[in-house]
Design a protein around this motif. Structure first.
Motif, short mmCIF file in Angstrom:
data_model
loop_
_atom_site.label_atom_id
_atom_site.label_comp_id
_atom_site.label_asym_id
_atom_site.label_seq_id
_atom_site.Cartn_x
_atom_site.Cartn_y
_atom_site.Cartn_z
N MET A 153 0.77 -1.23 0.07
CA MET A 153 0.08 0.10 0.06
C MET A 153 0.88 1.23 0.00
SD MET A 153 -3.12 -0.99 2.70
CE MET A 153 -4.04 -2.48 2.39
N LYS A 154 2.14 1.19 0.39
CA LYS A 154 3.02 2.28 0.43
C LYS A 154 4.56 2.07 -0.27
CE LYS A 154 1.20 5.07 4.29
NZ LYS A 154 1.72 5.48 5.66
N ASP A 155 4.97 3.18 -0.71
CA ASP A 155 6.33 2.95 -1.27
C ASP A 155 7.42 3.34 -0.31
OD1 ASP A 155 6.66 5.63 -0.90
OD2 ASP A 155 6.41 6.21 -2.85
N GLU A 156 8.62 3.00 -0.53
CA GLU A 156 9.70 3.17 0.48
C GLU A 156 9.67 4.58 1.17
OE1 GLU A 156 11.88 0.93 1.56
OE2 GLU A 156 10.58 -0.61 0.66
N GLU A 157 9.12 5.47 0.63
CA GLU A 157 9.28 7.03 1.17
C GLU A 157 7.72 7.32 1.74
OE1 GLU A 157 10.83 8.95 -2.17
OE2 GLU A 157 12.62 9.14 -1.18
N GLY A 158 7.08 6.43 2.02
CA GLY A 158 5.89 6.65 2.79
C GLY A 158 4.68 6.98 2.09
N ARG A 159 4.69 7.23 0.77
CA ARG A 159 3.56 7.66 -0.15
C ARG A 159 2.68 6.54 -0.16
NH1 ARG A 159 7.96 11.27 -2.97
NH2 ARG A 159 8.52 9.07 -3.48
N VAL A 160 1.27 6.75 -0.21
CA VAL A 160 0.35 5.81 -0.52
C VAL A 160 0.49 5.49 -2.11
CG1 VAL A 160 -2.26 4.97 -0.61
CG2 VAL A 160 -1.08 6.55 1.22
N THR A 161 0.69 4.06 -2.25
CA THR A 161 0.55 3.80 -3.84
C THR A 161 -0.82 3.27 -4.47
OG1 THR A 161 1.22 1.48 -3.17
CG2 THR A 161 3.15 3.07 -3.51
N ILE A 162 -1.77 3.24 -3.63
CA ILE A 162 -3.19 3.04 -4.09
C ILE A 162 -3.51 3.89 -5.23
CG2 ILE A 162 -5.48 2.79 -3.56
CD1 ILE A 162 -4.55 1.69 -0.73
N ASP A 163 -3.75 3.55 -6.39
CA ASP A 163 -3.98 4.53 -7.57
C ASP A 163 -5.34 5.49 -7.02
OD1 ASP A 163 -2.22 3.77 -8.97
OD2 ASP A 163 -3.71 2.32 -10.27
N GLY A 164 -5.21 6.89 -7.04
CA GLY A 164 -6.23 7.83 -6.89
C GLY A 164 -6.49 8.22 -5.21
N PHE A 165 -5.43 7.74 -4.43
CA PHE A 165 -5.58 8.06 -3.20
C PHE A 165 -5.49 9.62 -2.84
CE2 PHE A 165 -4.62 7.87 1.44
CZ PHE A 165 -5.48 7.05 1.86
N TYR A 166 -4.69 10.16 -3.38
CA TYR A 166 -4.47 11.74 -3.17
C TYR A 166 -5.04 12.46 -4.38
CZ TYR A 166 -0.40 9.92 -0.49
OH TYR A 166 0.13 9.26 0.48
N ASP A 167 -5.92 11.85 -5.11
CA ASP A 167 -6.70 12.85 -6.34
C ASP A 167 -7.38 13.86 -5.71
OD1 ASP A 167 -5.54 11.25 -8.01
OD2 ASP A 167 -7.53 10.14 -8.77
N GLY A 168 -7.39 15.11 -6.16
CA GLY A 168 -8.21 16.05 -5.83
C GLY A 168 -7.38 17.18 -5.00
N ILE A 169 -6.16 16.83 -4.31
CA ILE A 169 -5.36 17.85 -3.48
C ILE A 169 -4.45 18.33 -4.35
CG2 ILE A 169 -4.09 17.88 -1.26
CD1 ILE A 169 -6.09 14.92 -1.90
N SER A 170 -4.15 19.83 -4.29
CA SER A 170 -3.18 20.62 -5.00
C SER A 170 -2.96 21.73 -3.97
CB SER A 170 -3.89 21.09 -6.15
OG SER A 170 -4.80 22.06 -6.09
N ILE A 171 -1.85 22.14 -3.67
CA ILE A 171 -1.33 23.23 -3.19
C ILE A 171 -0.77 24.44 -3.95
CG2 ILE A 171 0.42 23.82 -1.25
CD1 ILE A 171 -1.30 21.47 -0.34
N ASP A 172 -1.74 25.14 -4.01
CA ASP A 172 -1.60 26.15 -4.97
C ASP A 172 -0.53 27.46 -4.12
OD1 ASP A 172 -3.02 27.92 -3.09
OD2 ASP A 172 -4.82 27.74 -4.39
N ALA A 173 -0.34 28.46 -4.83
CA ALA A 173 0.69 29.52 -4.20
C ALA A 173 0.18 30.17 -3.09
CB ALA A 173 0.89 30.62 -5.17
N GLU A 174 -1.07 30.58 -3.11
CA GLU A 174 -1.67 31.17 -1.85
C GLU A 174 -1.52 30.26 -0.52
OE1 GLU A 174 -2.80 34.32 0.52
OE2 GLU A 174 -2.28 34.22 -1.56
N THR A 175 -1.80 29.10 -0.98
CA THR A 175 -1.91 27.99 0.25
C THR A 175 -0.66 27.55 0.50
OG1 THR A 175 -3.93 27.00 -0.71
CG2 THR A 175 -2.59 25.56 0.84
#
Length: 509
Positions: free
Chosen positions: A280-302
């Motif tokens: 479920m995760k890669d060696e650097e702790g990121r979730v590898t399940i397809d689509g798990f992080y969809d919809g999240i973006s960090i824009d300049a103001e954020t």
């Protein structure tokens, strides 16, 4: 104005209900500090009494004692109280109305605490509040309770819920006493909702809010909960992640088997679970399940908002004693803007002095998923289930039958619960600007403002059902061992928490 007219005016105002100083006083910095110190010292018996009441939500008879205590203390301060029934223990609403108030502020307080393992507490009982200071060796040593009359800011009170979250309850009650003695009257109505099952995920809160919208109606919500920023500076938090929990079980033989007789033959469920979780995760702790992080973006103001928080990444790693961090975000504040998938516990077979040479019959992982606004919790749960199925498992929501065991090589049971969603409030909202001003007045500087905390508090039902903005005012020390043995509250934080709440009560809305 001539003296006789001034006297007449004051007498008239007394008759129509104003206080003895004609107008509610405004506390300047010097008076605020003096009254804070006075009432902090006077409040220690109250704090000790509250922390001495066991409050594990798994024991309703103990929770009832907490409910009664809160009813008594709020009634002493001219609040009316109402029990809001649920399927288990009630919520408690305390209300105080003020003349000419145009706004109503709802305040959330948590009263219950995590379960305790008394064998890991370095004192008589987690419910016997103990005053301690660090000795020359850096160890915490107990002091006679009466020494608290001459406390040092770095001394601490050790007890379950000292920080999470009975300490803030005592702070708030003390702040109410302080403003009353100073002829300060809030220009808004106050409603206080007390939750006695927060550590269970507040399972009945959403329904209770839905059934009592008129009773709970307010213009904004303040949550007195959680630790300040790691620098221990005055802090406001404008959001929190939500939480869902999953239980994942894999199966081997129907009962544990001798590892000599069946090793290399009977599949080991602990190994299968380990490989499943690792997928479920890669060696650097990121979730590898397809689509798990969809919809999240960090824009300049954020990004600007996140980087304004004065985190010291080296200090955070030193505190955790880790050489490197997961790479979901490139820094702490960015990391907690994403949903997480955390393995919070695992069990299979026996270990330590109970270890046995067996192949376990099952292996189980407890998982929590921290939620953000951009992610639908049902969708995330579905993605996790589909991922397990993609690894070749038959996924059930119950234990498998004998026939299912014989027909399917890999079986997993997944059960889950979505406790509550996340929330976020704008910095420039009415409640945000008001609280920022109150803390600026109290401490003479801008508070640290955090977009969203990584932890979870059950506030989403209020935000969504009552349609009101919410902001958390954290007060306790971050190194408080909440949820763990030897939970504690730094007395300097206790004093400044009282100061914070006095300032908020005195700030005009």
């Amino acid at each position: 104005m001539k003296p006789q007219y001034l006297v007449s005016t004051c007498l008239f105002m007394l008759i129509i209900g104003f206080n003895s100083h004609c107008f509610s006083q405004k506390l300047d910095s010097e008076k605020l500090d003096a009254i804070t110190e006075k009432y902090t010292s006077a409040s220690f018996p109250l704090l000790k009494e509250l922390l001495s009441i066991p409050n594990d939500a798994y024991y309703p008879e103990d929770i009832e004692k907490n409910v009664q205590w809160c009813e008594k203390e709020f009634a002493k301060r001219s609040f009316t109280t109402t029990r809001i029934p649920t399927a288990t223990v009630p919520l408690l609403l305390a209300e105080q109305k003020h003349k000419r108030a145009k706004k109503t502020v709802l305040i959330y307080l948590q009263i219950d605490g995590q379960p305790v393992d008394t064998t890991r507490w370095f004192q008589e009982s987690p419910y016997a509040p103990t005053l301690k200071k660090k000795n020359a060796n850096g160890d915490w040593e107990a002091l006679p309770w009466q020494n608290i009359a001459n406390y040092d800011d770095d001394w601490r009170v050790f007890a379950r819920s000292a920080s999470d979250a009975k300490g803030p309850v005592a702070m708030f009650l003390t702040a109410l006493d302080a403003i009353k003695s100073s002829d300060v009257t809030p220009n808004y109505n106050i409603k206080v909702i007390m939750d006695f099952e927060e550590e269970l995920g507040s399972p009945h809160l959403p329904e209770a809010v839905l059934k009592n919208t008129e009773l709970l109606k307010a213009d904004m919500l303040i949550i007195f909960d959680g630790p300040r920023h790691i620098t221990n500076q005055p802090t406001l938090t404008f959001g929190a992640r939500g939480i869902a929990t999953l239980q994942l079980t894999t199966y081997g033989p129907n009962v544990p088997q001798h590892s000599g007789h069946f090793g290399n033959y009977a599949p080991n469920p602990a190994l299968r679970l380990s490989k499943l979780l690792a997928s479920m995760k890669d060696e650097e702790g990121r979730v590898t399940i397809d689509g798990f992080y969809d919809g999240i973006s960090i824009d300049a103001e954020t990004e600007k908002i996140l980087k304004a928080v004065p985190d010291n990444e080296a200090q955070i790693k030193a505190r955790l004693q880790v050489a490197e961090t997961d790479k979901v975000g490139s820094y702490y504040q960015e990391a907690i803007q994403y949903p997480s998938l955390n393995i919070r516990g695992m069990q299979s077979g026996w270990i330590n002095e109970k270890v046995r040479t067996i192949i376990p019959g099952w292996a189980r992982a407890e998982i929590d998923v921290r939620l953000v606004l951009e992610s639908n919790p049902e969708r995330l749960i579905r993605l996790i289930k589909e991922h397990v199925e993609d690894q070749g498992y038959l996924v059930l929501n119950r234990e498998p039958t004998k026939q299912e065991r014989l027909e399917h090589a890999k079986i997993a049971t997944i059960t889950y619960e979505i406790s509550y969603q996340s929330f976020r409030t704008d910095f420039d909202s009415e409640v945000g600007l008001w609280l920022t001003k109150a803390l600026r007045t109290a401490f003479g500087k801008e508070p640290i403002r955090i977009r969203m905390s990584g932890g979870s508090i059950p506030i989403a039902p209020f935000v969504t059902t009552l349609n009101i903005p919410a902001v958390t005012v954290p007060t306790v020390n971050r190194d408080n061992n909440q949820h763990s043995p030897n939970e504690n509250l730094r007395l300097g934080n206790y004093r400044e928490g009282i100061k914070t709440m006095i300032a908020i009560l005195a700030e005009k809305l």
